[in-house]
Design a protein around this motif. Structure first.
Motif, short mmCIF file in Angstrom:
data_model
loop_
_atom_site.label_atom_id
_atom_site.label_comp_id
_atom_site.label_asym_id
_atom_site.label_seq_id
_atom_site.Cartn_x
_atom_site.Cartn_y
_atom_site.Cartn_z
N GLY A 182 -6.77 3.32 7.54
CA GLY A 182 -6.83 3.25 6.09
C GLY A 182 -6.17 4.42 5.40
O GLY A 182 -6.59 4.83 4.32
N GLU A 183 -5.12 4.93 6.03
CA GLU A 183 -4.38 6.07 5.47
C GLU A 183 -2.90 5.69 5.35
O GLU A 183 -2.18 5.75 6.35
CB GLU A 183 -4.53 7.30 6.36
CG GLU A 183 -5.97 7.79 6.50
CD GLU A 183 -6.07 8.94 7.49
OE1 GLU A 183 -5.03 9.33 8.07
OE2 GLU A 183 -7.20 9.43 7.70
N PRO A 184 -2.45 5.28 4.18
CA PRO A 184 -1.03 4.91 4.04
C PRO A 184 -0.11 6.00 4.54
O PRO A 184 -0.32 7.19 4.28
CB PRO A 184 -0.88 4.69 2.53
CG PRO A 184 -2.26 4.32 2.07
CD PRO A 184 -3.20 5.11 2.93
N LEU A 185 0.92 5.60 5.28
CA LEU A 185 1.84 6.55 5.88
C LEU A 185 2.62 7.32 4.82
O LEU A 185 3.12 8.42 5.08
CB LEU A 185 2.80 5.82 6.82
CG LEU A 185 3.55 6.66 7.86
CD1 LEU A 185 2.59 7.48 8.69
CD2 LEU A 185 4.38 5.75 8.75
N ALA A 223 0.82 -1.21 0.00
CA ALA A 223 0.00 0.00 0.00
C ALA A 223 0.85 1.26 0.00
O ALA A 223 0.57 2.22 -0.73
CB ALA A 223 -0.93 -0.01 1.21
N ASN A 224 1.91 1.26 0.80
CA ASN A 224 2.73 2.47 0.92
C ASN A 224 3.62 2.69 -0.30
O ASN A 224 3.77 3.83 -0.76
CB ASN A 224 3.57 2.40 2.19
CG ASN A 224 2.77 2.81 3.42
OD1 ASN A 224 2.52 3.98 3.65
ND2 ASN A 224 2.34 1.82 4.18
N LEU A 225 4.21 1.63 -0.84
CA LEU A 225 5.01 1.79 -2.05
C LEU A 225 4.13 2.22 -3.23
O LEU A 225 4.52 3.07 -4.03
CB LEU A 225 5.75 0.50 -2.38
CG LEU A 225 6.94 0.13 -1.49
CD1 LEU A 225 7.56 -1.18 -1.95
CD2 LEU A 225 7.98 1.24 -1.46
N ASP A 277 -7.53 -3.84 0.82
CA ASP A 277 -8.59 -2.83 0.76
C ASP A 277 -8.74 -2.09 2.09
O ASP A 277 -9.00 -0.89 2.12
CB ASP A 277 -9.93 -3.48 0.36
CG ASP A 277 -10.34 -4.60 1.30
OD1 ASP A 277 -9.46 -5.35 1.76
OD2 ASP A 277 -11.56 -4.74 1.56
N ILE A 278 -8.52 -2.79 3.20
CA ILE A 278 -8.63 -2.15 4.52
C ILE A 278 -7.48 -1.18 4.75
O ILE A 278 -7.68 -0.06 5.23
CB ILE A 278 -8.65 -3.24 5.62
CG1 ILE A 278 -9.90 -4.10 5.48
CG2 ILE A 278 -8.58 -2.60 7.01
CD1 ILE A 278 -9.95 -5.27 6.44
N VAL A 279 -6.26 -1.60 4.39
CA VAL A 279 -5.09 -0.74 4.58
C VAL A 279 -5.22 0.54 3.76
O VAL A 279 -4.75 1.60 4.17
CB VAL A 279 -3.81 -1.51 4.20
CG1 VAL A 279 -2.58 -0.62 4.31
CG2 VAL A 279 -3.64 -2.73 5.09
N LEU A 280 -5.91 0.46 2.61
CA LEU A 280 -6.11 1.62 1.75
C LEU A 280 -7.39 2.39 2.08
O LEU A 280 -7.69 3.40 1.46
CB LEU A 280 -6.15 1.18 0.29
CG LEU A 280 -4.85 0.64 -0.30
CD1 LEU A 280 -5.12 -0.10 -1.61
CD2 LEU A 280 -3.84 1.76 -0.52
N GLY A 281 -8.16 1.89 3.06
CA GLY A 281 -9.40 2.55 3.41
C GLY A 281 -10.48 2.42 2.36
O GLY A 281 -11.34 3.28 2.23
N LEU A 282 -10.47 1.31 1.62
CA LEU A 282 -11.40 1.15 0.50
C LEU A 282 -12.37 -0.01 0.69
O LEU A 282 -13.07 -0.39 -0.26
CB LEU A 282 -10.61 0.92 -0.80
CG LEU A 282 -9.70 2.06 -1.26
CD1 LEU A 282 -8.88 1.62 -2.47
CD2 LEU A 282 -10.51 3.30 -1.58
N GLU A 283 -12.44 -0.58 1.90
CA GLU A 283 -13.25 -1.79 2.07
C GLU A 283 -14.72 -1.58 1.71
O GLU A 283 -15.37 -2.50 1.18
CB GLU A 283 -13.12 -2.32 3.51
CG GLU A 283 -13.63 -1.38 4.60
CD GLU A 283 -12.58 -0.41 5.10
OE1 GLU A 283 -12.73 0.05 6.25
OE2 GLU A 283 -11.61 -0.12 4.37
N SER A 284 -15.26 -0.39 1.95
CA SER A 284 -16.67 -0.14 1.65
C SER A 284 -16.91 0.09 0.15
O SER A 284 -18.07 0.09 -0.29
CB SER A 284 -17.18 1.06 2.44
OG SER A 284 -16.49 2.25 2.05
N ARG A 285 -15.86 0.29 -0.62
CA ARG A 285 -16.00 0.59 -2.04
C ARG A 285 -15.79 -0.63 -2.94
O ARG A 285 -16.02 -0.55 -4.14
CB ARG A 285 -15.02 1.69 -2.44
CG ARG A 285 -15.20 2.97 -1.64
CD ARG A 285 -14.35 4.10 -2.19
NE ARG A 285 -14.48 5.32 -1.39
CZ ARG A 285 -13.99 6.50 -1.74
NH1 ARG A 285 -13.33 6.61 -2.88
NH2 ARG A 285 -14.15 7.55 -0.95
#
Length: 279
Positions: free
Chosen positions: A229-232, A37-39, A63-71
């Motif tokens: 869900g916000e990549p660093l 997700a971060n790269l 999807d969770i790490v990117l905050g996209l699970e609901s999409r």
């Protein structure tokens, strides 16, 4: 009137394809998904078109790490089986329109994905994106074979633990020379290294002997941002976010030094701590 000249046969120019990179480790829980997700975020922030593929069928988390699970409405098996188009399955990032996610199926099994179909899917993505990052599932069975099948390069993520190093060493053997893998040492704790309670980057790579892409410290902020869900990598001002951007620059071919974490202790000092019971 000009005399008609014979037509010159022009050789077909092969289409430019993006780079498919599998991110793997062998064992689970070392940070492959967070790294992917971060790269991917850092590469997209450089202006590249990036597709992230969650190959962990049955246990998706990207999807969770990117905050996209609901999409997420569709997944890669829907595309492979012809139920939806690739465009219908790709989910755009909330933070960068150049970053897209192709999620894994949550209620299917890894064995349901034909390796040939997975390879063809990655090829389709390479036609549209500059980078295709494949988040490899844990283990070295069918899911691993699918994840690496369409890739040309590999990044191996290793935590500074003996068990993790051993698993990565086995994965490197399975990858072979074709992938030219690079190493990320993840979750390094400098204080533990200084006290001889954790392997150093040098200790890890004395065994693995891979080009070092970078080092990420074990920071609480990574857990916090991952849960949100916000990549660093969205934050360039912090040391860890900046490290992901340096690694993205290296992936893009820039001649920059790999990000490291300072520990300031020699191997012999750590060795003495191990055998001397130093706290």
């Amino acid at each position: 009137m000009h005399e008609r000249q014979p037509e010159i046969e022009v050789a077909a120019v092969p289409a430019v394809r993006g780079r498919a990179i599998v991110i793997t480790s062998g064992k689970g829980g070392v940070g492959k998904t967070t790294t992917t997700a971060n790269l991917g975020t850092a590469l997209a922030m450089r202006g590249a078109r990036v597709a992230l593929v969650d190959a962990d069928v049955g246990l998706r988390n990207l999807d969770i790490v990117l905050g996209l699970e609901s999409r997420v409405k569709h997944h890669l098996l829907d595309v492979i089986e012809g139920g939806v188009t690739l465009d219908e399955a790709l989910v755009p990032s909330k933070y960068n329109e150049s970053l897209m996610l192709l999620a894994a199926a949550q209620n299917r099994e890894k064995d349901e994905v034909p390796t040939e179909a997975m390879t063809a899917l990655i090829e389709r993505l390479r036609e549209r994106f500059d980078y295709v990052l494949v988040d490899c599932p844990a283990g070295i069975e069918h899911g691993f074979r699918n994840a690496v099948a369409g890739a040309q390069e590999a990044i191996v993520v290793c935590t500074p633990e003996v068990s993790a190093v051993r698993d990565v060493d086995r994965v490197i053997g399975l990858l072979g020379n074709r992938f030219k893998p690079q190493l990320i040492v993840n979750r390094l704790r400098p204080q533990l290294v200084k006290r001889g309670k954790m392997l150093s980057v040098e200790d890890v790579n004395a065994i693995l002997r891979l080009p070092l892409l970078g080092v990420i410290a074990d920071e609480p902020e990574i857990i916090i941002t991952t849960n949100k869900g916000e990549p660093l990598a969205l934050r360039r001002d912090g040391a860890t976010g900046a490290a992901y951007h340096v690694m993205a620059a290296k992936i893009a071919g820039e001649d920059v030094a790999a990000p490291t974490v300072e520990t300031r202790d020699s191997f012999f000092g750590r060795l003495g701590a191990f055998f001397g019971g130093k706290a």
